[in-house]
Design a protein around this motif. Sequence first.
Motif, PDB file in Angstrom:
ATOM      1  N   LEU A  91       6.208  -2.729  -8.094  1.00  0.00           N
ATOM      2  CA  LEU A  91       5.200  -3.171  -7.134  1.00  0.00           C
ATOM      3  C   LEU A  91       5.813  -4.097  -6.089  1.00  0.00           C
ATOM      4  N   THR A  92       6.618  -5.054  -6.560  1.00  0.00           N
ATOM      5  CA  THR A  92       7.279  -5.981  -5.638  1.00  0.00           C
ATOM      6  C   THR A  92       8.120  -5.200  -4.633  1.00  0.00           C
ATOM      7  N   ASP A  93       8.838  -4.186  -5.148  1.00  0.00           N
ATOM      8  CA  ASP A  93       9.688  -3.370  -4.287  1.00  0.00           C
ATOM      9  C   ASP A  93       8.837  -2.611  -3.258  1.00  0.00           C
ATOM     10  N   ALA A  94       7.718  -2.032  -3.715  1.00  0.00           N
ATOM     11  CA  ALA A  94       6.858  -1.255  -2.799  1.00  0.00           C
ATOM     12  C   ALA A  94       6.298  -2.159  -1.704  1.00  0.00           C
ATOM     13  N   LEU A  95       5.887  -3.373  -2.079  1.00  0.00           N
ATOM     14  CA  LEU A  95       5.272  -4.276  -1.103  1.00  0.00           C
ATOM     15  C   LEU A  95       6.302  -4.802  -0.111  1.00  0.00           C
ATOM     16  N   ARG A  96       7.568  -4.881  -0.550  1.00  0.00           N
ATOM     17  CA  ARG A  96       8.605  -5.363   0.353  1.00  0.00           C
ATOM     18  C   ARG A  96       8.923  -4.311   1.412  1.00  0.00           C
ATOM     19  N   ARG A  97       8.774  -3.040   1.036  1.00  0.00           N
ATOM     20  CA  ARG A  97       9.188  -1.974   1.930  1.00  0.00           C
ATOM     21  C   ARG A  97       8.248  -1.732   3.098  1.00  0.00           C
ATOM     22  N   GLN A  98       6.963  -1.778   2.843  1.00  0.00           N
ATOM     23  CA  GLN A  98       6.027  -1.455   3.930  1.00  0.00           C
ATOM     24  C   GLN A  98       4.658  -2.051   3.633  1.00  0.00           C
TER      25      GLN A  98
ATOM     26  N   TYR B 180      -2.398   2.716  -3.461  1.00  0.00           N
ATOM     27  CA  TYR B 180      -1.934   2.625  -4.852  1.00  0.00           C
ATOM     28  C   TYR B 180      -1.298   1.266  -5.122  1.00  0.00           C
ATOM     29  N   ALA B 181      -0.581   0.721  -4.118  1.00  0.00           N
ATOM     30  CA  ALA B 181       0.066  -0.579  -4.323  1.00  0.00           C
ATOM     31  C   ALA B 181      -0.995  -1.660  -4.536  1.00  0.00           C
ATOM     32  N   VAL B 182      -2.097  -1.601  -3.781  1.00  0.00           N
ATOM     33  CA  VAL B 182      -3.137  -2.617  -3.952  1.00  0.00           C
ATOM     34  C   VAL B 182      -3.788  -2.477  -5.327  1.00  0.00           C
ATOM     35  N   GLU B 183      -4.022  -1.235  -5.753  1.00  0.00           N
ATOM     36  CA  GLU B 183      -4.575  -1.040  -7.098  1.00  0.00           C
ATOM     37  C   GLU B 183      -3.605  -1.558  -8.163  1.00  0.00           C
ATOM     38  N   ALA B 184      -2.309  -1.332  -7.921  1.00  0.00           N
ATOM     39  CA  ALA B 184      -1.297  -1.841  -8.860  1.00  0.00           C
ATOM     40  C   ALA B 184      -1.317  -3.362  -8.874  1.00  0.00           C
ATOM     41  N   ALA B 185      -1.517  -3.967  -7.687  1.00  0.00           N
ATOM     42  CA  ALA B 185      -1.550  -5.434  -7.619  1.00  0.00           C
ATOM     43  C   ALA B 185      -2.719  -5.976  -8.442  1.00  0.00           C
TER      44      ALA B 185
ATOM     45  N   LEU C   9      -8.434  -3.399  -0.579  1.00  0.00           N
ATOM     46  CA  LEU C   9      -8.507  -1.993  -0.981  1.00  0.00           C
ATOM     47  C   LEU C   9      -9.627  -1.268  -0.225  1.00  0.00           C
ATOM     48  N   LEU C  10     -10.752  -1.960  -0.041  1.00  0.00           N
ATOM     49  CA  LEU C  10     -11.874  -1.357   0.691  1.00  0.00           C
ATOM     50  C   LEU C  10     -11.492  -0.979   2.114  1.00  0.00           C
ATOM     51  N   GLN C  11     -10.623  -1.795   2.723  1.00  0.00           N
ATOM     52  CA  GLN C  11     -10.160  -1.476   4.078  1.00  0.00           C
ATOM     53  C   GLN C  11      -9.313  -0.195   4.066  1.00  0.00           C
TER      54      GLN C  11
ATOM     55  N   LEU D  43       3.611   4.778  -9.063  1.00  0.00           N
ATOM     56  CA  LEU D  43       4.271   4.642 -10.365  1.00  0.00           C
ATOM     57  C   LEU D  43       3.975   3.255 -10.950  1.00  0.00           C
ATOM     58  N   ALA D  44       4.025   2.221 -10.102  1.00  0.00           N
ATOM     59  CA  ALA D  44       3.716   0.862 -10.569  1.00  0.00           C
ATOM     60  C   ALA D  44       2.301   0.825 -11.152  1.00  0.00           C
ATOM     61  N   LEU D  45       1.358   1.427 -10.440  1.00  0.00           N
ATOM     62  CA  LEU D  45      -0.035   1.433 -10.900  1.00  0.00           C
ATOM     63  C   LEU D  45      -0.155   2.111 -12.269  1.00  0.00           C
ATOM     64  N   LEU D  46       0.440   3.295 -12.400  1.00  0.00           N
ATOM     65  CA  LEU D  46       0.297   4.041 -13.654  1.00  0.00           C
ATOM     66  C   LEU D  46       0.914   3.263 -14.818  1.00  0.00           C
ATOM     67  N   LEU D  47       2.075   2.640 -14.597  1.00  0.00           N
ATOM     68  CA  LEU D  47       2.736   1.915 -15.686  1.00  0.00           C
ATOM     69  C   LEU D  47       1.933   0.682 -16.087  1.00  0.00           C
ATOM     70  N   LEU D  48       1.390  -0.024 -15.082  1.00  0.00           N
ATOM     71  CA  LEU D  48       0.633  -1.243 -15.396  1.00  0.00           C
ATOM     72  C   LEU D  48      -0.645  -0.906 -16.160  1.00  0.00           C
ATOM     73  N   VAL D  49      -1.291   0.188 -15.787  1.00  0.00           N
ATOM     74  CA  VAL D  49      -2.512   0.582 -16.506  1.00  0.00           C
ATOM     75  C   VAL D  49      -2.140   1.072 -17.905  1.00  0.00           C
ATOM     76  N   GLU D  50      -1.059   1.848 -17.974  1.00  0.00           N
ATOM     77  CA  GLU D  50      -0.628   2.404 -19.258  1.00  0.00           C
ATOM     78  C   GLU D  50      -0.208   1.307 -20.247  1.00  0.00           C
ATOM     79  N   SER D  51       0.234   0.162 -19.729  1.00  0.00           N
ATOM     80  CA  SER D  51       0.694  -0.907 -20.615  1.00  0.00           C
ATOM     81  C   SER D  51      -0.416  -1.383 -21.562  1.00  0.00           C
ATOM     82  N   ARG D  52      -1.666  -1.107 -21.201  1.00  0.00           N
ATOM     83  CA  ARG D  52      -2.785  -1.560 -22.036  1.00  0.00           C
ATOM     84  C   ARG D  52      -3.313  -0.445 -22.938  1.00  0.00           C
TER      85      ARG D  52
END
Lengths: 408, 118
Positions: A273-280, A285-290, A316-318, A230-239
């Motif tokens: 994104l911050t929330d997703a990264l804190r959890r695990q 998708y989180a890296v793409e969002a970052a 992301l490649l990993q 969701l973070a990724l889609l919103l950040l991309v959509e913002s543009r």
Amino acid sequence: MTTVSEAVAEAHRAEWARVFATTAQLTRDLDLAEECAQDAYAQALLTWPRTGIPDRPGAWLTTIARNRARDVLRRESTFRRAMPLLVSDEPVPGPEDGLDDDRLRLIFTCCHPALGRDAQVALTLRLVCGLSTAEVARAYLVQEATMAARITRAKKKIAKARIPYRVPAPDQLAERLSAVLEVVHLIFTTGHTAPTGAQLVRRDLTGSAIRLARMLHLLMPNEAEITGLLALLLLVESRADTRLSDSGRLLLLSEQDRSRWDTRLIGEGTALLTDALRRQAPTRYAVEAAIAAVHAEAKAWEETDWSEIVSLYGVLLQLWPSPVVELNRAVALGFRDGPAAGLDALTPLLADPALATYGYLSAVRADFLRRLRRWAEAADAYEEALALTDNEVERAFLIGRLEEVRAH
Amino acid sequence: MAKYLILIYGDAQRWDAMTAEDRKELEAGHASFSKAAGSRVLAGHELELAPMATTLRTDGVGGVTTTDGPFLEAKEAVGGYYLMEAADLDEVMGLAALLPEVHADHSGVEIRPIVDHG
């Protein structure tokens, strides 16, 4: 004043999945549920001009659809015993119970791994997002009859193989959730740059994907993979509003008016994104969002933190080894270390058969060559890229660049 | 409840080449599958491999041709089956995942719903 037809259209956009899923839970038959849900919307167009738009259009529509389904079931109860059923041994809840659960069950049914990915996407668009068969066909560049056959076959498999109408047990959730997320992501990327046609963006598809991701996040707030998507889609959509000039020309990230980026979406996406990264540990998708967040943070193109972006692509490649990710990493490298370094990073990719018809590889190479003032080679690469895209907005952009390098 | 046929496919040569030890391990795998599946297994057998098969088909002029070997010549052959009864596909998939052939690199299983004429 909202007109009735606007209200019905809005209720279709926002409430279709709920109306359909709740009706399907009663009928246990996808085709019948679809028919009854469609009837309810038709009924709204006739009734609301007289009665006014109800306070809760979704509840109104659900009630009408379920009543209609009950009538049909009563009348056809004998006949229906022979019809393929959508299996569920659980008791049918009352009309007000488990609405959200129904929608979630519907999404997991449409994205069951026993169905092919094409069928998963088609069913999700048709049954969860309420797109017509013609619209689904247009999004996937196939004939309407082909898409109708694909959808029919998928529904038949659900009935015949008894694919259950249920959210998977915890031990199966990871595998099946990732199929669901991939479908949502695929719907978004198809809308983000339409593979062919006159329009660059299909907002109906990106909008559907975002609504699905929001729904999943609401229903499973603790799944970090959903939060990341969701973070990724919103950040991309913002543009989204700044990707085209007033005259309809494609604008690169470097040319976009950043003051028009949607700061509300950026804020929401960054917080998720911050929330997703804190959890695990970060997911794909989180890296793409970052990466999208690093772009969003830069006040100007020149202030983009390319070192950060290069290292995020490395991460992301990993997580998700793919030649497309390597290509994106090479682009970022070209901005950090200059076009010659970028070109070097592209060289191994030229031999990769997976990218042989990938127009962006040629376009990126053309851009590096242009910046190195190697005009003739750049022109060849632009021609190659042109041959590989069918989107008219992208073609116009590439033709502009081709003329520019030929003029030297 | 619905009925499903689980068809076990694999490389016949690899199965042929199995040692007594390998077989024992395989049989233990099937024993634990059968235990987990319980009365949901209606029938199940290991099949003699493809060269033992006999195929009947039309000769095109009203008669029947008999040929030695399986209907489809393929490296991967059906090696056995289970006839199952289960509530839905997820239940069968969950049980079938216990079969050792699902985890060997040359084999796998196919789940086919059985048409309900009732």
